[in-house]
Design a protein around this motif. Structure first.
Motif, PDB file in Angstrom:
ATOM      1  N   LEU A 128      -5.856  -4.605   9.746  1.00 23.13           N
ATOM      2  CA  LEU A 128      -5.619  -5.370   8.523  1.00 23.13           C
ATOM      3  C   LEU A 128      -5.418  -4.479   7.298  1.00 23.13           C
ATOM      4  O   LEU A 128      -4.524  -4.714   6.484  1.00 23.13           O
ATOM      5  CB  LEU A 128      -6.829  -6.294   8.303  1.00 23.13           C
ATOM      6  N   ILE A 184     -14.834   1.938  -3.708  1.00 19.59           N
ATOM      7  CA  ILE A 184     -13.382   2.157  -3.609  1.00 19.59           C
ATOM      8  C   ILE A 184     -12.898   2.459  -5.028  1.00 19.59           C
ATOM      9  O   ILE A 184     -12.764   1.560  -5.860  1.00 19.59           O
ATOM     10  CB  ILE A 184     -12.660   0.907  -3.041  1.00 19.59           C
ATOM     11  N   TRP A 191       0.388  -8.340   8.593  1.00 16.52           N
ATOM     12  CA  TRP A 191      -0.829  -8.424   7.768  1.00 16.52           C
ATOM     13  C   TRP A 191      -1.274  -9.891   7.625  1.00 16.52           C
ATOM     14  O   TRP A 191      -2.445 -10.205   7.819  1.00 16.52           O
ATOM     15  CB  TRP A 191      -0.579  -7.810   6.375  1.00 16.52           C
ATOM     16  N   PRO A 234     -14.594  -4.306  -8.304  1.00 16.28           N
ATOM     17  CA  PRO A 234     -15.149  -3.528  -7.188  1.00 16.28           C
ATOM     18  C   PRO A 234     -14.583  -3.956  -5.844  1.00 16.28           C
ATOM     19  O   PRO A 234     -14.534  -3.159  -4.907  1.00 16.28           O
ATOM     20  CB  PRO A 234     -16.655  -3.807  -7.268  1.00 16.28           C
ATOM     21  N   PHE A 235     -14.159  -5.208  -5.743  1.00 13.12           N
ATOM     22  CA  PHE A 235     -13.615  -5.693  -4.468  1.00 13.12           C
ATOM     23  C   PHE A 235     -12.103  -5.909  -4.552  1.00 13.12           C
ATOM     24  O   PHE A 235     -11.521  -6.565  -3.701  1.00 13.12           O
ATOM     25  CB  PHE A 235     -14.311  -6.996  -4.060  1.00 13.12           C
ATOM     26  N   ARG A 246      -4.765  -8.934  -1.357  1.00 10.71           N
ATOM     27  CA  ARG A 246      -5.410  -7.869  -0.579  1.00 10.71           C
ATOM     28  C   ARG A 246      -6.861  -7.676  -0.995  1.00 10.71           C
ATOM     29  O   ARG A 246      -7.463  -6.638  -0.684  1.00 10.71           O
ATOM     30  CB  ARG A 246      -4.659  -6.535  -0.750  1.00 10.71           C
ATOM     31  N   GLY A 254     -16.715  -1.731   6.979  1.00  8.49           N
ATOM     32  CA  GLY A 254     -17.803  -2.666   6.726  1.00  8.49           C
ATOM     33  C   GLY A 254     -19.121  -1.989   6.419  1.00  8.49           C
ATOM     34  O   GLY A 254     -19.918  -2.521   5.665  1.00  8.49           O
ATOM     35  N   LEU A 302      -7.191   1.536  -6.184  1.00  7.10           N
ATOM     36  CA  LEU A 302      -6.356   0.643  -5.367  1.00  7.10           C
ATOM     37  C   LEU A 302      -4.956   1.225  -5.470  1.00  7.10           C
ATOM     38  O   LEU A 302      -4.391   1.292  -6.568  1.00  7.10           O
ATOM     39  CB  LEU A 302      -6.393  -0.784  -5.923  1.00  7.10           C
ATOM     40  N   ILE A 334     -11.839  -8.687   2.119  1.00  6.94           N
ATOM     41  CA  ILE A 334     -12.140  -9.867   2.939  1.00  6.94           C
ATOM     42  C   ILE A 334     -13.655 -10.004   3.133  1.00  6.94           C
ATOM     43  O   ILE A 334     -14.174 -11.085   3.385  1.00  6.94           O
ATOM     44  CB  ILE A 334     -11.404  -9.755   4.304  1.00  6.94           C
ATOM     45  N   LEU A 374     -21.698  -9.436  12.693  1.00  3.78           N
ATOM     46  CA  LEU A 374     -20.345  -9.519  13.264  1.00  3.78           C
ATOM     47  C   LEU A 374     -20.334  -9.277  14.768  1.00  3.78           C
ATOM     48  O   LEU A 374     -19.488  -9.813  15.489  1.00  3.78           O
ATOM     49  CB  LEU A 374     -19.417  -8.498  12.606  1.00  3.78           C
ATOM     50  N   ARG A 385       0.864  -1.188   0.000  1.00  2.00           N
ATOM     51  CA  ARG A 385       0.000   0.000   0.000  1.00  2.00           C
ATOM     52  C   ARG A 385       0.895   1.230   0.000  1.00  2.00           C
ATOM     53  O   ARG A 385       1.944   1.226   0.653  1.00  2.00           O
ATOM     54  CB  ARG A 385      -0.835   0.032   1.283  1.00  2.00           C
ATOM     55  N   THR A 439     -18.832   1.385   2.823  1.00  4.23           N
ATOM     56  CA  THR A 439     -18.811   0.940   1.422  1.00  4.23           C
ATOM     57  C   THR A 439     -20.178   0.384   1.015  1.00  4.23           C
ATOM     58  O   THR A 439     -20.688   0.695  -0.059  1.00  4.23           O
ATOM     59  CB  THR A 439     -17.755  -0.170   1.258  1.00  4.23           C
ATOM     60  N   SER A 440     -20.764  -0.440   1.900  1.00  3.12           N
ATOM     61  CA  SER A 440     -22.054  -1.052   1.557  1.00  3.12           C
ATOM     62  C   SER A 440     -23.138   0.021   1.504  1.00  3.12           C
ATOM     63  O   SER A 440     -24.010  -0.004   0.632  1.00  3.12           O
ATOM     64  CB  SER A 440     -22.443  -2.109   2.596  1.00  3.12           C
TER      65      SER A 440
HETATM   66  C1  HEM Z   1     -19.805  -3.001  -1.351  1.00  5.76           C
HETATM   67  C2  HEM Z   1     -19.044  -3.169  -0.302  1.00  5.76           C
HETATM   68  C3  HEM Z   1     -17.551  -3.239  -0.331  1.00  5.76           C
HETATM   69  C4  HEM Z   1     -16.668  -2.864  -1.306  1.00  5.76           C
HETATM   70  C5  HEM Z   1     -16.978  -2.300  -2.694  1.00  5.76           C
HETATM   71  C6  HEM Z   1     -15.341  -3.138  -0.809  1.00  5.76           C
HETATM   72  C7  HEM Z   1     -14.176  -2.924  -1.546  1.00  5.76           C
HETATM   73  C8  HEM Z   1     -12.918  -3.273  -1.110  1.00  5.76           C
HETATM   74  C9  HEM Z   1     -11.723  -3.190  -1.918  1.00  5.76           C
HETATM   75  C10 HEM Z   1     -11.655  -2.683  -3.356  1.00  5.76           C
HETATM   76  C11 HEM Z   1     -10.692  -3.624  -1.168  1.00  5.76           C
HETATM   77  C12 HEM Z   1      -9.236  -3.796  -1.619  1.00  5.76           C
HETATM   78  C13 HEM Z   1      -8.419  -2.552  -1.421  1.00  5.76           C
HETATM   79  C14 HEM Z   1      -7.025  -2.689  -2.028  1.00  5.76           C
HETATM   80  O1  HEM Z   1      -6.694  -3.684  -2.659  1.00  5.76           O
HETATM   81  O2  HEM Z   1      -6.266  -1.738  -1.855  1.00  5.76           O
HETATM   82  C15 HEM Z   1     -11.208  -3.955   0.139  1.00  5.76           C
HETATM   83  C16 HEM Z   1     -10.466  -4.407   1.196  1.00  5.76           C
HETATM   84  C17 HEM Z   1     -10.991  -4.703   2.427  1.00  5.76           C
HETATM   85  N1  HEM Z   1     -12.325  -4.742   2.775  1.00  5.76           N
HETATM   86 FE1  HEM Z   1     -13.890  -4.286   1.592  1.00  5.76          FE
HETATM   87  N2  HEM Z   1     -15.437  -3.635   0.452  1.00  5.76           N
HETATM   88  C18 HEM Z   1     -16.763  -3.742   0.778  1.00  5.76           C
HETATM   89  C19 HEM Z   1     -17.301  -4.233   1.949  1.00  5.76           C
HETATM   90  C20 HEM Z   1     -16.566  -4.708   3.007  1.00  5.76           C
HETATM   91  C21 HEM Z   1     -17.118  -5.281   4.202  1.00  5.76           C
HETATM   92  C22 HEM Z   1     -18.611  -5.513   4.450  1.00  5.76           C
HETATM   93  C23 HEM Z   1     -16.066  -5.569   5.022  1.00  5.76           C
HETATM   94  C24 HEM Z   1     -16.064  -6.179   6.387  1.00  5.76           C
HETATM   95  C25 HEM Z   1     -17.102  -6.307   7.162  1.00  5.76           C
HETATM   96  C26 HEM Z   1     -14.853  -5.186   4.325  1.00  5.76           C
HETATM   97  C27 HEM Z   1     -13.578  -5.288   4.828  1.00  5.76           C
HETATM   98  C28 HEM Z   1     -12.425  -5.092   4.087  1.00  5.76           C
HETATM   99  C29 HEM Z   1     -11.086  -5.287   4.630  1.00  5.76           C
HETATM  100  C30 HEM Z   1     -10.744  -5.667   6.045  1.00  5.76           C
HETATM  101  C31 HEM Z   1     -10.189  -5.055   3.581  1.00  5.76           C
HETATM  102  C32 HEM Z   1      -8.665  -5.123   3.641  1.00  5.76           C
HETATM  103  C33 HEM Z   1      -8.172  -6.495   3.237  1.00  5.76           C
HETATM  104  C34 HEM Z   1      -6.669  -6.618   3.292  1.00  5.76           C
HETATM  105  O3  HEM Z   1      -5.961  -5.626   3.126  1.00  5.76           O
HETATM  106  O4  HEM Z   1      -6.209  -7.756   3.470  1.00  5.76           O
HETATM  107  N3  HEM Z   1     -15.195  -4.672   3.106  1.00  5.76           N
HETATM  108  N4  HEM Z   1     -12.568  -3.747   0.139  1.00  5.76           N
END
Ligand code: HEM
Length: 474
Positions: free
Chosen positions: A104, A347, A112, A411-412, A417, A284, A350, A420, A173, A89, A287-288
């Motif tokens: 995290l 998001i 990590w 999107p995720f 990374r 958590g 990245l 989760i 959770l 990052r 974003t949602s």
């Molecule tokens: C529509 C809903 C969501 C979207 C679009 C989203 C999107 C993302 C994206 C794009 C990343 C990666 C970031 C990167 O690679 O730099 C990320 C990481 C993460 N998200 Fe989500 N997220 C969402 C919902 C959630 C929820 C509901 C949780 C937990 C309850 C969550 C927890 C995390 C965590 C902890 C990471 C970091 C993972 C790591 O670095 O190992 N996210 N999310």
């Protein structure tokens, strides 16, 4: 020839009926340095130029250093997966994310990996499937709250969604509750986002941490509130685990507090546990909630798909409840949500920074280069999508979905990374949208102006404000 022109006119008439929701028009030329700095701090997606959406790779020299923007799917795979170890990052993002304490999102390396293994135990497919009933209860509670407001009520969808997603987190959770008044928690988290949304100039310029940042001082009471909330949750769970060690509840807090002795995990420190509670609470729900704002806005914009979603929800949730298999059968709802996340990925970027030298395709990456894979750009890229700015969920219906390149839709994120909470979020969004669509039509209030801003997440600048129309008597 006749066939070709027929095919062309069918294609163009298909797009004529599709909405083109609001987004900044790409600029012809990059703005000057001062204007750019202002845009970067207020709404970075307004500073993008045509080249971003047309070229597979861009290398720019900026005040913070070299910046590579990677938008070609195989090059994205290289950065996020094949050579992910070379891209941490970036330093600016790490500073912003560490406001929660060690967590995290902000950590790297062994710290990590250890956190990811332990937190991952609360997000397995089995655990997420087990949340279906609790998520459905949270969605029904939202529908009941809106029924009580009455037909014709005007609602601030952003506030409602933030509230609904925090309640949903409480029921999944944090099943014992967060122990805080919901509206107070919302007010505090809003304040936190307001104060952390703008990148500090001192951080941009990499000035030392001992120089106080104004926002950090203002954030103190907010952090004190969440630190106390996390401490209370930890103490209550420790007491519960000590009282009944044989049958601990199998959930997120237990995953944080108990080490899996069959593996080589090290126990998380108290700071790590508290940091992750705070971060997961914030990451958590925000974003949602943003995704749901866009989904309800787009439904109001698109009567054709609104009717398709209504028909599906009426069929799959006849008495308003999720039964075995109904979630899997909500394919139209899911396609609608996936297209929403394409046009408005919460998001938008990245952000990575190269540790060592590398080559991405034919391009040389020097150590320290900032490397950005931007879902906002990739999802609207002229080379990757037909009519990229138009909203058309049928892109995500089978068999068309098979034609989407894995690394053209992020999107995720992707790779180690990757989000989760991706499966958790998709399930929560699908259940919430289907439940609301079954019970209400939301109409955009006449004075609600919708414009996307990228501040932490991509969300509507105001509201959206919408008017409730119940679809059934109960
Ligand atoms: C529509 C809903 C969501 C979207 C679009 C989203 C999107 C993302 C994206 C794009 C990343 C990666 C970031 C990167 O690679 O730099 C990320 C990481 C993460 N998200 Fe989500 N997220 C969402 C919902 C959630 C929820 C509901 C949780 C937990 C309850 C969550 C927890 C995390 C965590 C902890 C990471 C970091 C993972 C790591 O670095 O190992 N996210 N999310």
């Amino acid at each position: 020839m006749a066939d070709e022109s027929h095919a062309e006119s069918t294609t163009s008439s298909r797009w004529q009926t599709r909405p083109r929701p609001p987004a900044p028009e790409p600029l012809d030329e990059p703005p000057g340095p001062l204007k750019m700095l202002r845009i970067l701090r207020t709404n970075p997606i307004e500073g993008l130029v045509r080249d971003h959406f047309e070229l597979p790779f861009l290398m720019l020299s900026t005040v913070v250093g070299k910046l590579a923007i990677v938008s070609e799917p195989n090059a994205i795979r290289h950065v996020l997966i094949e050579n992910a170890a070379n891209y941490s990052r970036d330093r600016i993002q790490r500073k912003m994310l560490s406001v929660y304490g060690p967590n995290l999102l902000a950590s790297e390396g062994e710290q990590w990996r250890n956190q990811r293994r332990q937190i991952g135990r609360a997000f397995t497919p089995r655990m997420v499937a087990g949340f279906t009933a609790a998520m459905a209860d949270a969605a029904v509670a939202l529908a009941q709250r809106w029924s009580a407001l009455g037909a014709g009520s005007r609602i601030d969808v952003a506030h409602e969604m933030q509230r609904a997603m925090i309640s949903l987190l409480e029921q999944t959770l944090f099943p014992g509750g967060l122990g805080r008044d919901l509206d107070e928690a919302i007010a505090k988290v809003r304040r936190q986002f307001e104060l952390t949304a703008r990148v500090s100039l001192l951080d941009l310029l990499d000035l030392p941490r001992w120089i106080p940042r104004l926002a950090q001082l203002r954030l103190r009471p907010v952090f004190a509130f969440f630190a106390q909330m996390a401490a209370d949750l930890i103490t209550a769970r420790e007491r519960m685990l000590a009282a009944s060690p044989a049958a601990p509840p199998s959930d997120f807090l237990t995953a944080l507090l108990q080490v899996d002795e069959s593996r080589t995990d090290s126990p998380l420190t108290r700071d790590e546990i508290a940091g992750n509670i705070f971060m997961l609470f914030a990451a958590g729900h925000e974003t949602s909630a943003s995704s749901l704002c866009w989904a309800f806005y787009l439904l109001a914009l698109d009567p054709e798909w609104r009717e398709r979603l209504e028909a599906e929800a009426d069929r799959e949730l006849p008495d308003g409840r999720f039964i075995e298999g109904s979630l899997e059968r909500l394919v139209v709802t899911r396609a609608f949500i996936e297209e929403t996340l394409r046009l408005y990925p919460p998001i938008a970027t990245l952000n990575r920074q190269a540790i060592g030298a590398d080559r991405v395709g034919e391009h040389v990456i020097e150590p320290g280069t900032f490397v950005i894979v931007a879902p906002w750009v990739v999802h609207r890229h002229r080379r990757l999508w037909e009519m990229p700015d138009h909203f058309d969920p049928s892109r995500f219906l089978p068999p068309a979905r098979d034609n989407i390149h894995r690394y053209a839709y992020l999107p995720f994120g992707a790779g180690p990374r990757t989000c989760i909470g991706a499966a958790f979020a998709m399930q929560a969004l699908t259940i919430t949208v289907a439940t609301i669509v079954r019970n209400f039509r939301l109409e955009l209030a006449a004075d609600s102006k919708v414009w996307p801003v990228h501040r932490i997440t991509v969300h509507p600048e105001h509201g959206p404000f919408m008017v409730l129309h119940p679809r059934r008597a109960n």
